[in-house]
Scaffold this active site. Structure first.
Site, PDB file in Angstrom:
ATOM      1  N   HIS A 116     -19.939   4.100   8.174  1.00  0.00           N
ATOM      2  CA  HIS A 116     -21.111   4.153   6.926  1.00  0.00           C
ATOM      3  C   HIS A 116     -21.854   2.876   7.049  1.00  0.00           C
ATOM      4  O   HIS A 116     -21.229   1.779   6.997  1.00  0.00           O
ATOM      5  CB  HIS A 116     -20.606   4.695   5.786  1.00  0.00           C
ATOM      6  CG  HIS A 116     -21.624   5.007   5.037  1.00  0.00           C
ATOM      7  ND1 HIS A 116     -23.049   5.322   5.140  1.00  0.00           N
ATOM      8  CD2 HIS A 116     -21.781   4.402   3.650  1.00  0.00           C
ATOM      9  CE1 HIS A 116     -23.550   5.359   4.090  1.00  0.00           C
ATOM     10  NE2 HIS A 116     -23.148   4.626   2.923  1.00  0.00           N
ATOM     11  N   GLU A 163     -26.216  12.644  -0.634  1.00  0.00           N
ATOM     12  CA  GLU A 163     -25.154  12.773  -1.573  1.00  0.00           C
ATOM     13  C   GLU A 163     -26.004  12.753  -2.872  1.00  0.00           C
ATOM     14  O   GLU A 163     -25.450  13.450  -3.779  1.00  0.00           O
ATOM     15  CB  GLU A 163     -24.358  11.544  -1.464  1.00  0.00           C
ATOM     16  CG  GLU A 163     -23.722  11.392  -0.057  1.00  0.00           C
ATOM     17  CD  GLU A 163     -23.007  10.015   0.024  1.00  0.00           C
ATOM     18  OE1 GLU A 163     -22.229   9.868   0.873  1.00  0.00           O
ATOM     19  OE2 GLU A 163     -23.369   9.242  -0.682  1.00  0.00           O
ATOM     20  N   SER A 167       0.663  -1.072  -0.088  1.00  0.00           N
ATOM     21  CA  SER A 167       0.082  -0.060   0.207  1.00  0.00           C
ATOM     22  C   SER A 167       0.888   1.249  -0.021  1.00  0.00           C
ATOM     23  O   SER A 167       1.729   1.446   0.805  1.00  0.00           O
ATOM     24  CB  SER A 167      -0.910   0.013   1.324  1.00  0.00           C
ATOM     25  OG  SER A 167      -1.406   1.188   1.339  1.00  0.00           O
TER      26      SER A 167
END
Length: 345
Positions: free
Chosen positions: A108, A195, A51
């Site tokens: 979320h 959104e 990463s």
């Protein structure tokens, strides 16, 4: 009325004896990890091998391990990778390294609400969702403040899951501003709707349509940019600080009359009917299914629409004009410079 909790309502000891794993070092990940560390919590960041965020997290003084190692070490795991990647990572790497009594956290509710992740019954499953981007969560904490958070409990295996969620919210600064109790379903459905209909989809298309209308009528694109995009911040800031009524009080009578008399012509009942359909698609799972399918198929339509947005004339004009106004970005650091973006890459 919603239950709202503040620092005085929180027992931080619920978190002090926990080992926390933050999976992902994107916008929210870097903020959660750093705020938790500075709150005295034992935290590590789990990232994939190779990463690009490993060096950033290490440079910030954080312990970095693989996702599997982080989950095996910790007894509270916060999932902060992209919604469409989360289920696969959970099944392959997270779930095998969780034990009875562990807590699984989300920022979320997407994967829980739509059944993409089904945690074992012996886990606490909670959500702590800051109502602001990660760079704001980090900055306000560093300044001694915080961003309001939503907190929810989907599974309460321990009997103290809400207390744990509140302690986590407090440790990232949320209880300084207020933590509102909600549910995974309410947070997910309202977040997606906001959104799509207002914050991103509705606003961007309204700005583009206004810009297009002016330049098609022969006005200069630079002037159209200022009227339809640049000055939007002034209006939004007034609403943010004082509400819609406060904004109307602050603008001219002419502007307020235009707002009151013409706004309903632009955003009419047909638009509201479309909003209702968007909400229905969210509630019945259609939007989630379509988005997951699009992502798994390689995001061809997503990238085409994204490129169309990049190529819109307002972006070309805006880039030129913003270069004339260096004070807009003076002293600010882009999110890309402080974190690894939205995901765990």
């Amino acid at each position: 009325m919603a239950n709202i909790y503040y620092e005085k309502d929180v027992d931080r000891s619920q978190l002090l004896n926990r080992k926390v794993a933050i999976l992902g070092y994107g916008s929210q990940g870097h903020a959660h990890a750093l705020n938790l560390k500075e709150s005295g919590i034992d935290v590590r960041v789990g990232l994939r091998d190779g990463s690009a965020s490993v060096s950033k997290a290490q440079a910030a003084g954080l312990k970095v391990t693989t996702i599997a190692e982080a989950c095996a070490e910790a007894d509270l795991v916060m999932m902060l990778m992209p919604d469409t990647e989360m289920a696969a990572i959970y099944e392959s790497t997270v779930a095998p390294n969780l034990s009875s009594g562990d807590a699984l956290f989300f920022a979320h509710g997407f994967n829980i609400r739509f059944g993409l992740i089904e945690p074992a019954a012996e886990l606490d499953v909670c959500m702590v969702a800051p109502k602001g981007p990660g760079h704001l969560v980090r900055r306000t904490y560093s300044e001694g403040g915080g961003v309001p958070c939503l907190a929810a409990v989907e599974q309460n295996a321990s009997g103290t899951a809400l207390e744990l969620a509140l302690a986590y919210a407090d440790a990232i600064g949320g209880a300084r501003a207020g933590v509102i109790e909600t549910t995974f379903t309410e947070e997910t459905e309202t977040d997606l709707f906001g959104e799509q209909a207002v914050l991103c989809g509705g606003t961007t298309r309204l700005v583009q349509a206004g810009f297009e209308t002016l330049i098609e009528a022969g006005y200069q694109p630079e002037v159209a940019y200022f009227e339809c995009l640049h000055e939007l911040k002034l209006i939004v800031d007034l609403m943010y600080e004082e509400g819609i009524a406060g904004m109307r009080y602050s603008v001219s009578d002419t502007a307020e009359w235009g707002d009151l008399s013409c706004g309903p012509k632009v955003i009419d009942d047909r638009v509201k009917d479309t909003m209702k359909q968007l909400l229905n698609d969210i509630q019945d799972g259609s939007f989630a299914a379509n988005w997951v399918a699009e992502s798994r198929a390689g995001r061809t339509k997503f990238h085409a629409l994204e490129q169309k947005g990049h190529d819109h004339p307002i972006e070309i004009v805006g880039k030129k004009l913003r270069a004339m106004m260096p004070w807009i970005s003076a002293g600010k650091q882009s999110v890309a410079e402080t974190s690894g973006g939205q995901g765990i890459a």
